[in-house]
Design a protein around this motif. Sequence first.
Motif, PDB file in Angstrom:
ATOM      1  N   ALA A 148       0.830  -1.199   0.000  1.00 56.54           N
ATOM      2  CA  ALA A 148       0.000   0.000   0.000  1.00 56.54           C
ATOM      3  C   ALA A 148       0.868   1.254   0.000  1.00 56.54           C
ATOM      4  O   ALA A 148       1.861   1.341   0.730  1.00 56.54           O
ATOM      5  CB  ALA A 148      -0.918   0.009   1.218  1.00 56.54           C
ATOM      6  N   VAL A 149       0.507   2.194  -0.845  1.00 59.10           N
ATOM      7  CA  VAL A 149       1.177   3.483  -0.914  1.00 59.10           C
ATOM      8  C   VAL A 149       0.156   4.564  -0.568  1.00 59.10           C
ATOM      9  O   VAL A 149      -0.949   4.590  -1.132  1.00 59.10           O
ATOM     10  CB  VAL A 149       1.741   3.755  -2.328  1.00 59.10           C
ATOM     11  N   HIS A 150       0.498   5.421   0.366  1.00 63.91           N
ATOM     12  CA  HIS A 150      -0.403   6.491   0.776  1.00 63.91           C
ATOM     13  C   HIS A 150       0.256   7.828   0.443  1.00 63.91           C
ATOM     14  O   HIS A 150       1.192   8.265   1.135  1.00 63.91           O
ATOM     15  CB  HIS A 150      -0.709   6.411   2.277  1.00 63.91           C
ATOM     16  N   ASN A 151      -0.214   8.459  -0.604  1.00 66.19           N
ATOM     17  CA  ASN A 151       0.327   9.770  -0.960  1.00 66.19           C
ATOM     18  C   ASN A 151       0.049  10.771   0.157  1.00 66.19           C
ATOM     19  O   ASN A 151      -0.890  10.599   0.933  1.00 66.19           O
ATOM     20  CB  ASN A 151      -0.300  10.266  -2.262  1.00 66.19           C
ATOM     21  N   PRO A 152       0.868  11.822   0.270  1.00 71.22           N
ATOM     22  CA  PRO A 152       0.652  12.822   1.326  1.00 71.22           C
ATOM     23  C   PRO A 152      -0.776  13.354   1.319  1.00 71.22           C
ATOM     24  O   PRO A 152      -1.418  13.410   0.263  1.00 71.22           O
ATOM     25  CB  PRO A 152       1.656  13.923   0.971  1.00 71.22           C
ATOM     26  N   GLN A 153      -1.236  13.735   2.512  1.00 64.83           N
ATOM     27  CA  GLN A 153      -2.600  14.216   2.633  1.00 64.83           C
ATOM     28  C   GLN A 153      -2.808  15.512   1.865  1.00 64.83           C
ATOM     29  O   GLN A 153      -1.939  16.378   1.847  1.00 64.83           O
ATOM     30  CB  GLN A 153      -2.954  14.432   4.109  1.00 64.83           C
ATOM     31  N   ARG A 154      -3.959  15.639   1.237  1.00 62.64           N
ATOM     32  CA  ARG A 154      -4.310  16.867   0.530  1.00 62.64           C
ATOM     33  C   ARG A 154      -4.882  17.873   1.526  1.00 62.64           C
ATOM     34  O   ARG A 154      -5.725  17.514   2.361  1.00 62.64           O
ATOM     35  CB  ARG A 154      -5.350  16.566  -0.553  1.00 62.64           C
ATOM     36  N   PRO A 155      -4.461  19.117   1.474  1.00 59.61           N
ATOM     37  CA  PRO A 155      -5.053  20.123   2.368  1.00 59.61           C
ATOM     38  C   PRO A 155      -6.551  20.263   2.091  1.00 59.61           C
ATOM     39  O   PRO A 155      -7.014  20.047   0.968  1.00 59.61           O
ATOM     40  CB  PRO A 155      -4.312  21.413   1.989  1.00 59.61           C
ATOM     41  N   PHE A 156      -7.299  20.597   3.132  1.00 59.32           N
ATOM     42  CA  PHE A 156      -8.723  20.830   2.942  1.00 59.32           C
ATOM     43  C   PHE A 156      -8.915  22.043   2.031  1.00 59.32           C
ATOM     44  O   PHE A 156      -8.113  22.984   2.037  1.00 59.32           O
ATOM     45  CB  PHE A 156      -9.417  21.076   4.279  1.00 59.32           C
ATOM     46  N   ILE A 157      -9.984  22.024   1.249  1.00 55.98           N
ATOM     47  CA  ILE A 157     -10.312  23.167   0.406  1.00 55.98           C
ATOM     48  C   ILE A 157     -10.464  24.393   1.295  1.00 55.98           C
ATOM     49  O   ILE A 157     -11.217  24.372   2.277  1.00 55.98           O
ATOM     50  CB  ILE A 157     -11.611  22.907  -0.372  1.00 55.98           C
ATOM     51  N   SER A 158      -9.747  25.451   0.977  1.00 54.70           N
ATOM     52  CA  SER A 158      -9.764  26.627   1.855  1.00 54.70           C
ATOM     53  C   SER A 158     -11.107  27.327   1.846  1.00 54.70           C
ATOM     54  O   SER A 158     -11.572  27.815   2.873  1.00 54.70           O
ATOM     55  CB  SER A 158      -8.658  27.607   1.444  1.00 54.70           C
ATOM     56  N   ARG A 204     -11.822  23.711  11.207  1.00 56.31           N
ATOM     57  CA  ARG A 204     -12.192  25.085  10.907  1.00 56.31           C
ATOM     58  C   ARG A 204     -13.441  25.090  10.045  1.00 56.31           C
ATOM     59  O   ARG A 204     -13.539  24.364   9.063  1.00 56.31           O
ATOM     60  CB  ARG A 204     -11.061  25.798  10.153  1.00 56.31           C
ATOM     61  N   TYR A 205     -14.426  25.908  10.441  1.00 56.37           N
ATOM     62  CA  TYR A 205     -15.620  26.037   9.616  1.00 56.37           C
ATOM     63  C   TYR A 205     -15.261  26.674   8.271  1.00 56.37           C
ATOM     64  O   TYR A 205     -14.523  27.661   8.209  1.00 56.37           O
ATOM     65  CB  TYR A 205     -16.658  26.916  10.307  1.00 56.37           C
ATOM     66  N   ARG A 206     -15.793  26.091   7.208  1.00 58.83           N
ATOM     67  CA  ARG A 206     -15.668  26.667   5.874  1.00 58.83           C
ATOM     68  C   ARG A 206     -17.071  26.783   5.290  1.00 58.83           C
ATOM     69  O   ARG A 206     -17.871  25.858   5.421  1.00 58.83           O
ATOM     70  CB  ARG A 206     -14.791  25.784   4.980  1.00 58.83           C
ATOM     71  N   PHE A 207     -17.384  27.908   4.682  1.00 59.09           N
ATOM     72  CA  PHE A 207     -18.760  28.188   4.293  1.00 59.09           C
ATOM     73  C   PHE A 207     -18.914  28.401   2.796  1.00 59.09           C
ATOM     74  O   PHE A 207     -18.034  28.958   2.141  1.00 59.09           O
ATOM     75  CB  PHE A 207     -19.258  29.453   5.004  1.00 59.09           C
ATOM     76  N   ARG A 208     -20.056  27.947   2.269  1.00 55.92           N
ATOM     77  CA  ARG A 208     -20.489  28.404   0.954  1.00 55.92           C
ATOM     78  C   ARG A 208     -21.077  29.798   1.136  1.00 55.92           C
ATOM     79  O   ARG A 208     -21.505  30.173   2.228  1.00 55.92           O
ATOM     80  CB  ARG A 208     -21.546  27.475   0.370  1.00 55.92           C
ATOM     81  N   SER A 209     -21.135  30.547   0.087  1.00 55.89           N
ATOM     82  CA  SER A 209     -21.680  31.895   0.192  1.00 55.89           C
ATOM     83  C   SER A 209     -23.177  31.839   0.471  1.00 55.89           C
ATOM     84  O   SER A 209     -23.857  30.854   0.141  1.00 55.89           O
ATOM     85  CB  SER A 209     -21.428  32.675  -1.098  1.00 55.89           C
ATOM     86  N   VAL A 210     -23.683  32.905   1.074  1.00 53.80           N
ATOM     87  CA  VAL A 210     -25.122  33.010   1.322  1.00 53.80           C
ATOM     88  C   VAL A 210     -25.874  32.934  -0.001  1.00 53.80           C
ATOM     89  O   VAL A 210     -26.914  32.261  -0.113  1.00 53.80           O
ATOM     90  CB  VAL A 210     -25.442  34.324   2.059  1.00 53.80           C
ATOM     91  N   GLU A 211     -25.342  33.598  -1.023  1.00 56.06           N
ATOM     92  CA  GLU A 211     -25.993  33.628  -2.327  1.00 56.06           C
ATOM     93  C   GLU A 211     -26.080  32.224  -2.941  1.00 56.06           C
ATOM     94  O   GLU A 211     -27.127  31.842  -3.484  1.00 56.06           O
ATOM     95  CB  GLU A 211     -25.226  34.559  -3.278  1.00 56.06           C
TER      96      GLU A 211
END
Length: 484
Positions: A148-158, A204-211
């Motif tokens: 098994a190969v585990h590539n480095p973790q991807r950062p969460f979408i900012s 950390r909370y990440r939000f879609r826009s209100v619109e």
Amino acid sequence: MGIKRIAFIEPNTPGRHVFSKIRIPRLGALLLATIMRNRGYETRVFLEDLAPPDWSWIENSDLLCISAITNTAQRSYAIAERFRKLGMPVIMGGAHPSFLPEEALQYADYVVRQEGDEGLPELVSFLDKGNPPLAGIRGVSYKKDGRAVHNPQRPFISELLNVPSPDFSLAHGWRPGDVYPVSSSRGCPFQCRFCSVIQMFGKRYRFRSVEATLHDLKALSGISGTVFFVDDNFAANKNRTKQILRGIISEGIKMRWSAQARVDVAKDPELLRLLADAGCSKLFIGFESINPKTLELYNKKQNLEEIKSCIRALSEHGIGIHGMFVLGADTDDVETIRKTAGFARVLGRGTLQLMMLTPYPGTPIYEQFEEEGRLLHKNWLKYDGMNAVYRPALMDPEELHVETLRGLRKFYSWGYILGQVAALDFYHAALGLYGKNSVRLALRKAKKYLEDAIRGNMAAQFPSKERKLPQAQLPRTPHSVASE
């Protein structure tokens, strides 16, 4: 290899219990299918809880993507192995494969860990065109030379500004009256020890826009089904939530909807008024416990008085309550369970969810119990909150299991059902009757389950090559792994 058609499947949750009457589809497969459709691929989503899959469509696809949580893992592996034997590449994602990728790689070719919004398109591009190189795709696991190969973790979408609205028309068998999941945020900073939200989506909370959120809601205005905000805490940013609620009111968006929130929602009178005016029918509140020591152990950052105040405030504003409690912490005993069942009467005509603490892979509590040797088994089918799967500190597994079910039986009684009928609330009357019958069946099966679990007659670990995979309604071919 040339990929044109991609099938996505979310396997059905096994068994019947009090909370399986209402099926709330997870949003991941729908969202990823929309993303890949927008990139020019033909996609379709099969949600087994809603409709039987079109196996012929899947068989004629170029790639299969499977989304799995812990208690659907066994079914997911059966499907994955079945289609790999037909020569189709299989990608797995979701909470369970994200935290146990080496297990998943026994059945799938690739695992996309945690968020797949960016990782899946890159992986499909590699399979389709050979670019980008596999080793450079973050958040992906695979096998190379048998290891098994585990590539480095991807950062969460900012930010979630570029996340598209899910296209429900991609879901096979979607019907009027189904529950429509809507996501306006990801993440949670509260770090409850039994929860995997932080590990999956960050603290950390990440939000879609209100619109963008209002755009999604407008598209669902007037539907016959129910909209459910899958955000871990819909009121995480109260000012933003108020903007959404004001938008629902001013735009005249008509829908039946509910959401998840914390008890602190009741501390803001303006927010409560807006929730009521915007048509919120019910809030799902994670009360978790009435035991102060347990609340501290869970790291809930709330107390019993706040729980009581929340229940009163929501009731005064005509907002229904679905109260959720997690029983079996190391500070809980049998009396805690009984007191919780008694306390739940304050929910009145609301609904109750008593769950046994379940150490899901990826959570701190799983790591603790595994290290301490307290897990009874790893038969993932039973990791659903309705089965004791570990040894509690202050009671026996039998006591946790049976007393939790008895607590539910006490709540979903004939008194509850007839009270709903008297109030002409036939929906909740039917729900109460379903709950009552489900508890009765669960209590009937409890003895056999507990004997097998405690005596070690269940699978010590899953998956196991010596055990047959579960029966599955798969297309009948010579290569099917399903038991016929």
